[in-house]
Motif scaffolding. Structure first.
Motif, PDB file in Angstrom:
ATOM      1  N   TYR A  54     -10.115   0.805  -3.366  1.00 50.32           N
ATOM      2  CA  TYR A  54      -8.891   0.032  -3.557  1.00 50.32           C
ATOM      3  C   TYR A  54      -8.420  -0.509  -2.219  1.00 50.32           C
ATOM      4  CZ  TYR A  54      -8.853   1.983  -8.230  1.00 50.32           C
ATOM      5  OH  TYR A  54      -9.187   2.323  -9.505  1.00 50.32           O
ATOM      6  N   HIS A  57      -4.575  -1.711  -2.733  1.00 55.05           N
ATOM      7  CA  HIS A  57      -3.609  -0.815  -3.356  1.00 55.05           C
ATOM      8  C   HIS A  57      -3.773   0.615  -2.837  1.00 55.05           C
ATOM      9  CE1 HIS A  57      -4.208  -4.102  -6.239  1.00 55.05           C
ATOM     10  NE2 HIS A  57      -2.934  -3.924  -6.526  1.00 55.05           N
ATOM     11  N   GLU A  59      -3.242   4.547  -4.335  1.00 51.85           N
ATOM     12  CA  GLU A  59      -3.201   5.156  -5.664  1.00 51.85           C
ATOM     13  C   GLU A  59      -2.959   6.647  -5.540  1.00 51.85           C
ATOM     14  OE1 GLU A  59      -5.825   5.448  -9.774  1.00 51.85           O
ATOM     15  OE2 GLU A  59      -6.867   5.459  -7.857  1.00 51.85           O
ATOM     16  N   HIS A  92      -6.727   3.832   1.557  1.00 56.02           N
ATOM     17  CA  HIS A  92      -7.659   2.889   0.924  1.00 56.02           C
ATOM     18  C   HIS A  92      -9.073   3.476   0.909  1.00 56.02           C
ATOM     19  CE1 HIS A  92      -4.527  -0.169   0.871  1.00 56.02           C
ATOM     20  NE2 HIS A  92      -4.265   0.154   2.124  1.00 56.02           N
ATOM     21  N   HIS A 119     -12.096  -3.440 -12.065  1.00 57.13           N
ATOM     22  CA  HIS A 119     -12.699  -3.351 -10.737  1.00 57.13           C
ATOM     23  C   HIS A 119     -13.612  -4.543 -10.443  1.00 57.13           C
ATOM     24  CE1 HIS A 119     -11.835   0.894 -11.861  1.00 57.13           C
ATOM     25  NE2 HIS A 119     -11.247   0.826 -10.686  1.00 57.13           N
ATOM     26  N   ALA A 124     -12.563  -2.678  -6.215  1.00 56.34           N
ATOM     27  CA  ALA A 124     -11.135  -2.863  -5.952  1.00 56.34           C
ATOM     28  C   ALA A 124     -10.492  -3.660  -7.080  1.00 56.34           C
ATOM     29  CB  ALA A 124     -10.939  -3.592  -4.623  1.00 56.34           C
ATOM     30  N   TYR A 125      -9.164  -3.641  -7.109  1.00 60.16           N
ATOM     31  CA  TYR A 125      -8.385  -4.517  -7.970  1.00 60.16           C
ATOM     32  C   TYR A 125      -7.886  -5.677  -7.126  1.00 60.16           C
ATOM     33  CZ  TYR A 125      -8.002  -0.862 -11.589  1.00 60.16           C
ATOM     34  OH  TYR A 125      -8.256   0.068 -12.553  1.00 60.16           O
TER      35      TYR A 125
END
Length: 134
Positions: A54, A57, A59, A92, A119, A124-125
């Motif tokens: 990510y 982001h 998480e 990350h 993904h 990743a988003y």
């Protein structure tokens, strides 16, 4: 006040199933809710083993049920995931998630997701994914 029932949200576009068949996620709170984070109930199917990173982001993940592990790729550490475990990808972290038994997870993302994220090739988003419509 925002009130949602998981069982109802699962019947809407808030429920996303991964194209690769590893997981599904019901996005209970999203960017448009203006809470500053998104909150998801995610199922990782038994036998899933996939890389994520990510990059956009942070998480936090709480295990409700199931059994698995998360491996951080930069240092090779492996952490067991069982009910009651919280793990946080606060740097990350490049990681591999493995589900030995189906995992049910509560996940928080910052910045919040729009809703339709899956993904990308890097695991990743994207920041500009399409928003859900209820």
């Amino acid at each position: 006040m925002i009130v949602r029932q998981l069982q109802e949200a699962q019947k809407t576009s808030r429920r996303i199933v991964s194209p690769d068949g590893n997981w599904e996620s019901t996005r209970m709170l999203l960017k448009d809710d203006k809470m500053g984070f998104s909150f998801h109930i995610t199922t990782i199917y038994a036998g899933a083993d996939f890389r994520m990173h990510y990059q956009n982001h942070l998480e936090s993940v709480y295990c409700i049920s199931g059994e698995g592990e998360v491996e951080t790729l930069d240092d090779g550490k492996v952490y067991k995931i069982t009910p009651g475990t919280l793990y946080n990808l606060n740097q990350h972290d490049r990681h591999i998630l493995r589900a030995f038994k189906e995992l049910h997870l509560a996940c928080v993302f910052n910045p919040p997701l729009n809703g339709k994220e899956v993904h990308n090739a890097e695991g990743a988003y994207e920041l500009d994914a399409e928003a859900v419509t209820e």
